[in-house]
Design a protein around this motif. Structure first.
Motif, PDB file in Angstrom:
ATOM      1  N   SER A  63      25.079  24.693 -42.824  1.00 22.09           N
ATOM      2  CA  SER A  63      25.847  23.589 -42.263  1.00 22.09           C
ATOM      3  C   SER A  63      27.311  23.974 -42.112  1.00 22.09           C
ATOM      4  N   HIS A  64      27.894  23.535 -41.005  1.00 23.30           N
ATOM      5  CA  HIS A  64      29.328  23.760 -40.788  1.00 23.30           C
ATOM      6  C   HIS A  64      29.850  22.784 -39.739  1.00 23.30           C
ATOM      7  N   LEU A  65      31.159  22.685 -39.667  1.00 20.91           N
ATOM      8  CA  LEU A  65      31.788  21.874 -38.640  1.00 20.91           C
ATOM      9  C   LEU A  65      31.694  22.615 -37.306  1.00 20.91           C
ATOM     10  N   ARG A  66      31.616  21.858 -36.238  1.00 21.10           N
ATOM     11  CA  ARG A  66      31.509  22.447 -34.907  1.00 21.10           C
ATOM     12  C   ARG A  66      32.699  23.365 -34.627  1.00 21.10           C
ATOM     13  N   ASN A  67      32.409  24.520 -34.085  1.00 22.93           N
ATOM     14  CA  ASN A  67      33.404  25.522 -33.690  1.00 22.93           C
ATOM     15  C   ASN A  67      34.174  26.121 -34.863  1.00 22.93           C
ATOM     16  N   ALA A  68      33.709  25.889 -36.071  1.00 23.67           N
ATOM     17  CA  ALA A  68      34.384  26.480 -37.233  1.00 23.67           C
ATOM     18  C   ALA A  68      34.180  27.988 -37.226  1.00 23.67           C
ATOM     19  N   TRP A 127      33.550  15.024 -44.586  1.00 23.67           N
ATOM     20  CA  TRP A 127      33.286  15.009 -43.147  1.00 23.67           C
ATOM     21  C   TRP A 127      31.944  14.309 -42.889  1.00 23.67           C
ATOM     22  N   LYS A 128      30.917  14.755 -43.615  1.00 23.85           N
ATOM     23  CA  LYS A 128      29.587  14.161 -43.452  1.00 23.85           C
ATOM     24  C   LYS A 128      29.552  12.731 -43.969  1.00 23.85           C
ATOM     25  N   ASN A 129      30.197  12.461 -45.098  1.00 24.07           N
ATOM     26  CA  ASN A 129      30.233  11.104 -45.652  1.00 24.07           C
ATOM     27  C   ASN A 129      30.843  10.104 -44.673  1.00 24.07           C
ATOM     28  N   ASN A 130      31.727  10.579 -43.807  1.00 23.28           N
ATOM     29  CA  ASN A 130      32.355   9.721 -42.812  1.00 23.28           C
ATOM     30  C   ASN A 130      31.553   9.636 -41.512  1.00 23.28           C
ATOM     31  N   ILE A 145      22.941  19.728 -45.520  1.00 21.51           N
ATOM     32  CA  ILE A 145      24.275  20.120 -45.959  1.00 21.51           C
ATOM     33  C   ILE A 145      24.106  21.012 -47.175  1.00 21.51           C
ATOM     34  N   HIS A 146      24.703  22.184 -47.122  1.00 21.72           N
ATOM     35  CA  HIS A 146      24.658  23.030 -48.310  1.00 21.72           C
ATOM     36  C   HIS A 146      25.509  22.334 -49.364  1.00 21.72           C
ATOM     37  N   ALA A 147      24.903  22.001 -50.488  1.00 24.79           N
ATOM     38  CA  ALA A 147      25.566  21.168 -51.501  1.00 24.79           C
ATOM     39  C   ALA A 147      26.300  21.967 -52.574  1.00 24.79           C
ATOM     40  N   TYR A 148      26.393  23.274 -52.439  1.00 32.50           N
ATOM     41  CA  TYR A 148      27.113  24.181 -53.309  1.00 32.50           C
ATOM     42  C   TYR A 148      26.516  24.240 -54.712  1.00 32.50           C
ATOM     43  N   SER A 149      26.535  23.135 -55.446  1.00 34.71           N
ATOM     44  CA  SER A 149      25.982  23.110 -56.803  1.00 34.71           C
ATOM     45  C   SER A 149      25.603  21.682 -57.162  1.00 34.71           C
ATOM     46  N   GLU A 150      24.797  21.553 -58.185  1.00 38.02           N
ATOM     47  CA  GLU A 150      24.422  20.215 -58.668  1.00 38.02           C
ATOM     48  C   GLU A 150      25.669  19.424 -59.062  1.00 38.02           C
ATOM     49  N   TRP A 152      28.871  19.661 -58.026  1.00 37.89           N
ATOM     50  CA  TRP A 152      29.718  19.214 -56.919  1.00 37.89           C
ATOM     51  C   TRP A 152      28.966  18.315 -55.949  1.00 37.89           C
ATOM     52  N   SER A 153      27.629  18.415 -55.935  1.00 36.80           N
ATOM     53  CA  SER A 153      26.859  17.672 -54.940  1.00 36.80           C
ATOM     54  C   SER A 153      26.980  16.155 -55.092  1.00 36.80           C
ATOM     55  N   LYS A 154      27.456  15.707 -56.241  1.00 38.14           N
ATOM     56  CA  LYS A 154      27.594  14.245 -56.403  1.00 38.14           C
ATOM     57  C   LYS A 154      28.605  13.655 -55.427  1.00 38.14           C
ATOM     58  N   TRP A 155      29.439  14.498 -54.841  1.00 39.71           N
ATOM     59  CA  TRP A 155      30.438  14.015 -53.883  1.00 39.71           C
ATOM     60  C   TRP A 155      29.877  13.916 -52.474  1.00 39.71           C
ATOM     61  N   LEU A 156      28.673  14.443 -52.252  1.00 41.97           N
ATOM     62  CA  LEU A 156      28.014  14.345 -50.953  1.00 41.97           C
ATOM     63  C   LEU A 156      27.108  13.123 -50.976  1.00 41.97           C
ATOM     64  N   LEU A 157      27.454  12.117 -50.191  1.00 45.01           N
ATOM     65  CA  LEU A 157      26.746  10.841 -50.219  1.00 45.01           C
ATOM     66  C   LEU A 157      25.777  10.665 -49.057  1.00 45.01           C
ATOM     67  N   LYS A 158      25.932  11.468 -48.012  1.00 45.85           N
ATOM     68  CA  LYS A 158      25.065  11.370 -46.826  1.00 45.85           C
ATOM     69  C   LYS A 158      24.470  12.736 -46.527  1.00 45.85           C
ATOM     70  N   GLY A 159      23.401  12.731 -45.772  1.00 44.71           N
ATOM     71  CA  GLY A 159      22.761  13.983 -45.403  1.00 44.71           C
ATOM     72  C   GLY A 159      21.760  14.442 -46.454  1.00 44.71           C
ATOM     73  N   LYS A 160      21.117  15.547 -46.156  1.00 49.63           N
ATOM     74  CA  LYS A 160      20.112  16.124 -47.055  1.00 49.63           C
ATOM     75  C   LYS A 160      20.732  17.307 -47.780  1.00 49.63           C
ATOM     76  N   LYS A 161      20.763  17.239 -49.102  1.00 51.12           N
ATOM     77  CA  LYS A 161      21.367  18.295 -49.914  1.00 51.12           C
ATOM     78  C   LYS A 161      20.448  19.514 -49.966  1.00 51.12           C
ATOM     79  N   ILE A 162      21.021  20.665 -49.632  1.00 52.93           N
ATOM     80  CA  ILE A 162      20.288  21.927 -49.650  1.00 52.93           C
ATOM     81  C   ILE A 162      20.965  22.853 -50.657  1.00 52.93           C
ATOM     82  N   TYR A 163      20.144  23.488 -51.472  1.00 52.41           N
ATOM     83  CA  TYR A 163      20.623  24.497 -52.408  1.00 52.41           C
ATOM     84  C   TYR A 163      19.903  25.794 -52.067  1.00 52.41           C
ATOM     85  N   ASP A 164      20.500  26.907 -52.376  1.00 47.22           N
ATOM     86  CA  ASP A 164      19.857  28.197 -52.070  1.00 47.22           C
ATOM     87  C   ASP A 164      18.531  28.332 -52.690  1.00 47.22           C
TER      88      ASP A 164
END
Length: 164
Positions: A63-68, A127-130, A145-150, A152-164
Protein backbone atom coordinates in the motif's frame (compact mmCIF):
# COMPACT_ATOMS: atom_id res chain seq x y z
CA UNK A 1 -4.87 -1.15 51.09
CA UNK A 2 -7.93 -0.64 48.93
CA UNK A 3 -7.04 3.05 48.57
CA UNK A 4 -3.57 2.06 47.38
CA UNK A 5 -5.03 -0.15 44.64
CA UNK A 6 -7.52 2.55 43.65
CA UNK A 7 -4.75 5.15 43.49
CA UNK A 8 -2.49 2.78 41.59
CA UNK A 9 -5.30 1.95 39.13
CA UNK A 10 -6.01 5.64 38.56
CA UNK A 11 -2.30 6.30 38.00
CA UNK A 12 -2.07 3.48 35.43
CA UNK A 13 -5.25 4.73 33.79
CA UNK A 14 -3.81 8.23 33.47
CA UNK A 15 -0.63 6.84 31.96
CA UNK A 16 -2.53 4.85 29.37
CA UNK A 17 -4.75 7.84 28.53
CA UNK A 18 -1.67 9.88 27.70
CA UNK A 19 -0.98 7.40 24.89
CA UNK A 20 -4.57 7.38 23.62
CA UNK A 21 -3.99 10.10 21.05
CA UNK A 22 -1.81 9.82 18.00
CA UNK A 23 -0.50 13.31 18.69
CA UNK A 24 0.80 12.10 22.07
CA UNK A 25 2.62 9.19 20.45
CA UNK A 26 4.20 11.50 17.87
CA UNK A 27 5.30 13.89 20.63
CA UNK A 28 6.88 10.98 22.44
CA UNK A 29 8.89 9.70 19.47
CA UNK A 30 9.47 12.80 17.34
CA UNK A 31 11.57 15.90 17.91
CA UNK A 32 9.03 17.90 15.87
CA UNK A 33 11.76 19.72 13.92
CA UNK A 34 9.75 19.12 10.76
CA UNK A 35 6.34 20.75 10.33
CA UNK A 36 3.36 18.48 9.82
CA UNK A 37 0.91 18.57 6.96
CA UNK A 38 -2.46 16.90 7.47
CA UNK A 39 -4.01 14.35 5.15
CA UNK A 40 -6.73 16.87 4.32
CA UNK A 41 -4.19 19.54 3.36
CA UNK A 42 -2.17 17.15 1.21
CA UNK A 43 -5.32 15.89 -0.54
CA UNK A 44 -6.33 19.39 -1.65
CA UNK A 45 -6.00 19.80 -5.43
CA UNK A 46 -3.91 22.96 -5.03
CA UNK A 47 -1.25 21.10 -3.02
CA UNK A 48 1.39 20.12 -5.54
CA UNK A 49 4.00 18.11 -3.68
CA UNK A 50 6.48 15.37 -4.33
CA UNK A 51 5.51 12.57 -1.97
CA UNK A 52 8.21 10.33 -0.51
CA UNK A 53 7.37 7.02 1.16
CA UNK A 54 9.93 6.27 3.88
CA UNK A 55 8.67 2.79 4.70
CA UNK A 56 10.38 -0.43 3.66
CA UNK A 57 9.76 -1.89 0.20
CA UNK A 58 7.51 -4.72 1.49
CA UNK A 59 5.24 -2.08 3.07
CA UNK A 60 5.24 0.06 -0.08
CA UNK A 61 4.27 -2.90 -2.29
CA UNK A 62 1.18 -3.60 -0.19
CA UNK A 63 0.00 0.00 0.00
CA UNK A 64 1.11 3.53 -0.77
CA UNK A 65 -0.16 6.97 -1.66
CA UNK A 66 -0.70 7.64 -5.35
CA UNK A 67 2.46 8.77 -7.17
CA UNK A 68 4.57 8.32 -4.04
CA UNK A 69 8.26 7.69 -4.59
CA UNK A 70 9.64 4.90 -2.45
CA UNK A 71 12.83 6.04 -0.64
CA UNK A 72 12.80 3.57 2.26
CA UNK A 73 14.18 3.99 5.71
CA UNK A 74 16.86 1.43 6.48
CA UNK A 75 18.39 1.85 3.03
CA UNK A 76 17.52 5.52 2.48
CA UNK A 77 19.75 6.99 -0.23
CA UNK A 78 20.03 10.77 -0.01
CA UNK A 79 22.02 10.88 -3.26
CA UNK A 80 19.12 9.20 -5.07
CA UNK A 81 16.70 11.84 -3.79
CA UNK A 82 19.09 14.62 -4.81
CA UNK A 83 19.21 13.16 -8.33
CA UNK A 84 15.41 13.03 -8.47
CA UNK A 85 14.65 16.38 -6.80
CA UNK A 86 17.23 18.96 -7.80
CA UNK A 87 15.22 22.06 -6.81
CA UNK A 88 15.66 22.36 -3.04
CA UNK A 89 12.61 24.65 -2.75
CA UNK A 90 10.24 21.95 -4.05
CA UNK A 91 7.36 21.06 -1.74
CA UNK A 92 8.19 17.60 -0.37
CA UNK A 93 5.96 15.52 1.90
CA UNK A 94 7.46 12.47 3.57
CA UNK A 95 5.30 9.78 5.13
CA UNK A 96 5.54 6.38 6.80
CA UNK A 97 2.98 4.42 8.83
CA UNK A 98 2.23 7.08 11.47
CA UNK A 99 4.93 9.74 11.07
CA UNK A 100 7.96 8.63 13.09
CA UNK A 101 10.33 7.23 10.47
CA UNK A 102 9.29 9.93 8.03
CA UNK A 103 10.47 12.63 10.42
CA UNK A 104 13.98 11.13 10.41
CA UNK A 105 14.08 11.12 6.60
CA UNK A 106 12.65 14.64 6.42
CA UNK A 107 15.35 15.83 8.83
CA UNK A 108 18.03 14.40 6.53
CA UNK A 109 16.49 16.33 3.64
CA UNK A 110 16.46 19.55 5.71
CA UNK A 111 20.15 19.07 6.61
CA UNK A 112 20.88 18.71 2.90
CA UNK A 113 19.29 22.12 2.27
CA UNK A 114 15.75 21.25 1.21
CA UNK A 115 13.63 24.12 2.46
CA UNK A 116 10.03 23.02 1.98
CA UNK A 117 9.79 19.61 3.68
CA UNK A 118 6.78 18.34 5.62
CA UNK A 119 5.92 15.21 7.58
CA UNK A 120 2.47 13.73 6.90
CA UNK A 121 0.75 13.75 10.30
CA UNK A 122 -0.35 10.21 11.11
CA UNK A 123 1.22 8.87 7.91
CA UNK A 124 -0.53 6.46 5.60
CA UNK A 125 -2.75 5.34 8.50
CA UNK A 126 -4.34 8.79 8.89
CA UNK A 127 -4.56 9.10 5.11
CA UNK A 128 -6.65 5.93 4.99
CA UNK A 129 -8.57 6.80 8.18
CA UNK A 130 -9.70 9.98 6.43
CA UNK A 131 -11.09 7.98 3.51
CA UNK A 132 -8.43 8.79 0.93
CA UNK A 133 -7.39 6.21 -1.65
CA UNK A 134 -4.45 3.86 -1.24
CA UNK A 135 -2.73 1.98 -4.07
CA UNK A 136 -0.99 -1.38 -4.37
CA UNK A 137 2.14 -2.36 -6.32
CA UNK A 138 0.12 -2.46 -9.57
CA UNK A 139 -1.24 1.02 -8.83
CA UNK A 140 -4.73 -0.33 -8.28
CA UNK A 141 -6.86 1.04 -5.47
CA UNK A 142 -6.70 -1.30 -2.48
CA UNK A 143 -8.18 -1.67 0.97
CA UNK A 144 -5.04 -3.52 2.11
CA UNK A 145 -2.76 -1.45 4.30
CA UNK A 146 0.57 -2.68 5.55
CA UNK A 147 0.06 -2.23 9.29
CA UNK A 148 3.79 -2.29 10.22
CA UNK A 149 3.28 -4.01 13.59
CA UNK A 150 0.58 -5.08 16.01
CA UNK A 151 1.56 -2.22 18.33
CA UNK A 152 1.28 0.53 15.72
CA UNK A 153 -1.69 -1.00 13.89
CA UNK A 154 -4.08 0.28 16.54
CA UNK A 155 -3.83 3.67 14.82
CA UNK A 156 -5.20 2.24 11.56
CA UNK A 157 -8.99 2.38 11.84
CA UNK A 158 -10.01 1.70 8.22
CA UNK A 159 -8.93 -0.77 5.59
CA UNK A 160 -7.63 -4.31 5.90
CA UNK A 161 -4.50 -4.68 8.03
CA UNK A 162 -1.75 -6.70 6.35
CA UNK A 163 1.36 -7.99 8.08
CA UNK A 164 4.27 -9.72 6.37
Amino acid sequence: MRNFFLSFSLFIGLLSCSQDKLSDVLKKYNRENIPYITAQELAMPKTKAIILDSRESNEFKVSHLRNAIHVGYDDFNLKGVKNTISNKDTLIVVYCSIGVRSEDIAEELKKEGYTNVYNLFGGIFEWKNNGFKIYDSSNNITENIHAYSEEWSKWLLKGKKIYD
